[in-house]
Design a protein around this motif. Structure first.
Motif, PDB file in Angstrom:
ATOM      1  N   ARG A  28       0.846  -1.208   0.000  1.00 46.33           N
ATOM      2  CA  ARG A  28       0.000   0.000   0.000  1.00 46.33           C
ATOM      3  C   ARG A  28       0.874   1.248   0.000  1.00 46.33           C
ATOM      4  N   GLN A  29       1.945   1.238   0.779  1.00 43.49           N
ATOM      5  CA  GLN A  29       2.874   2.370   0.793  1.00 43.49           C
ATOM      6  C   GLN A  29       3.495   2.553  -0.587  1.00 43.49           C
ATOM      7  N   MET A  30       3.847   1.454  -1.232  1.00 41.58           N
ATOM      8  CA  MET A  30       4.467   1.528  -2.567  1.00 41.58           C
ATOM      9  C   MET A  30       3.549   2.160  -3.593  1.00 41.58           C
ATOM     10  N   ALA A  31       2.268   1.912  -3.461  1.00 40.98           N
ATOM     11  CA  ALA A  31       1.315   2.439  -4.440  1.00 40.98           C
ATOM     12  C   ALA A  31       1.379   3.961  -4.527  1.00 40.98           C
ATOM     13  N   ALA A  32       1.800   4.605  -3.438  1.00 36.22           N
ATOM     14  CA  ALA A  32       1.882   6.069  -3.423  1.00 36.22           C
ATOM     15  C   ALA A  32       3.317   6.581  -3.371  1.00 36.22           C
ATOM     16  N   ALA A  33       4.287   5.684  -3.531  1.00 38.50           N
ATOM     17  CA  ALA A  33       5.693   6.070  -3.375  1.00 38.50           C
ATOM     18  C   ALA A  33       6.199   6.831  -4.599  1.00 38.50           C
ATOM     19  N   PRO A  34       6.632   8.078  -4.409  1.00 37.76           N
ATOM     20  CA  PRO A  34       7.214   8.824  -5.520  1.00 37.76           C
ATOM     21  C   PRO A  34       8.509   8.158  -5.991  1.00 37.76           C
ATOM     22  N   GLY A  35       8.688   8.107  -7.291  1.00 47.52           N
ATOM     23  CA  GLY A  35       9.937   7.614  -7.847  1.00 47.52           C
ATOM     24  C   GLY A  35      10.030   6.111  -8.044  1.00 47.52           C
ATOM     25  N   LEU A  36       9.026   5.344  -7.608  1.00 44.78           N
ATOM     26  CA  LEU A  36       9.067   3.897  -7.815  1.00 44.78           C
ATOM     27  C   LEU A  36       8.829   3.602  -9.298  1.00 44.78           C
ATOM     28  N   LEU A  37       9.772   2.903  -9.908  1.00 42.52           N
ATOM     29  CA  LEU A  37       9.653   2.566 -11.327  1.00 42.52           C
ATOM     30  C   LEU A  37       9.114   1.156 -11.538  1.00 42.52           C
ATOM     31  N   ARG A  38       9.505   0.240 -10.634  1.00 41.27           N
ATOM     32  CA  ARG A  38       9.082  -1.155 -10.799  1.00 41.27           C
ATOM     33  C   ARG A  38       9.303  -1.910  -9.498  1.00 41.27           C
ATOM     34  N   PHE A  39       8.421  -2.879  -9.243  1.00 38.65           N
ATOM     35  CA  PHE A  39       8.515  -3.720  -8.057  1.00 38.65           C
ATOM     36  C   PHE A  39       8.148  -5.146  -8.420  1.00 38.65           C
ATOM     37  N   GLU A  40       8.928  -6.097  -7.934  1.00 38.93           N
ATOM     38  CA  GLU A  40       8.603  -7.511  -8.087  1.00 38.93           C
ATOM     39  C   GLU A  40       8.877  -8.218  -6.769  1.00 38.93           C
ATOM     40  N   LEU A  41       8.020  -9.173  -6.429  1.00 40.06           N
ATOM     41  CA  LEU A  41       8.163  -9.989  -5.231  1.00 40.06           C
ATOM     42  C   LEU A  41       8.143 -11.444  -5.657  1.00 40.06           C
ATOM     43  N   ARG A  42       9.134 -12.194  -5.189  1.00 37.56           N
ATOM     44  CA  ARG A  42       9.192 -13.640  -5.423  1.00 37.56           C
ATOM     45  C   ARG A  42       9.490 -14.318  -4.101  1.00 37.56           C
ATOM     46  N   TRP A  43       8.435 -14.915  -3.527  1.00 37.81           N
ATOM     47  CA  TRP A  43       8.519 -15.667  -2.281  1.00 37.81           C
ATOM     48  C   TRP A  43       9.172 -14.853  -1.166  1.00 37.81           C
ATOM     49  N   ASN A  44      10.482 -14.900  -1.021  1.00 34.40           N
ATOM     50  CA  ASN A  44      11.160 -14.204   0.072  1.00 34.40           C
ATOM     51  C   ASN A  44      12.141 -13.146  -0.434  1.00 34.40           C
ATOM     52  N   ARG A  45      12.000 -12.754  -1.688  1.00 37.95           N
ATOM     53  CA  ARG A  45      12.887 -11.744  -2.282  1.00 37.95           C
ATOM     54  C   ARG A  45      12.069 -10.638  -2.936  1.00 37.95           C
ATOM     55  N   THR A  46      12.625  -9.423  -2.883  1.00 36.90           N
ATOM     56  CA  THR A  46      12.018  -8.304  -3.590  1.00 36.90           C
ATOM     57  C   THR A  46      13.057  -7.691  -4.523  1.00 36.90           C
TER      58      THR A  46
END
Length: 105
Positions: A28-46
């Motif tokens: 939810r914080q990421m959804a409003a984070a300025p400057g975020l270009l891309r996010f991926e989550l895989r099990w225990n890694r981001t």
């Protein structure tokens, strides 16, 4: 762009459930984070990409993400790697960089 990869090693299956609760708040914080270009989550890694180091630090040091970092000791151990890149890296590159870093509580 600034890229950050993280990995967490869970103390127990219950710790994973705590991680998931934090993950929902962080997303939810990421959804409003300025400057975020891309996010991926895989099990225990981001894997995240940011427009600048200042954007990454502002996100990392506040809100739900800061609370999640404070909970790391109860959940397990974590590690992260941050670097500059011209393009979003592959997961193989992220894992290679994470493998060069030690876990910390």
């Amino acid at each position: 762009m600034i890229v950050t990869a993280t990995e967490i090693r869970f103390k127990s299956p219950w710790a994973y459930l705590v991680f998931l609760a934090h993950t929902m708040a962080v997303k939810r914080q990421m959804a409003a984070a300025p400057g975020l270009l891309r996010f991926e989550l895989r099990w225990n890694r981001t894997l995240t990409a940011w427009g600048s180091e200042a954007h990454m630090r502002a996100f990392r040091n506040g809100g739900a993400h800061l609370e999640a970092m404070k909970a790391t000791g109860r959940i397990g151990a974590a590690k992260s790697a941050t670097w500059e890149a011209d393009a979003f890296p592959t997961w193989a590159e992220a894992v290679r960089r994470l493998d060069a870093v030690a876990f910390r509580p």
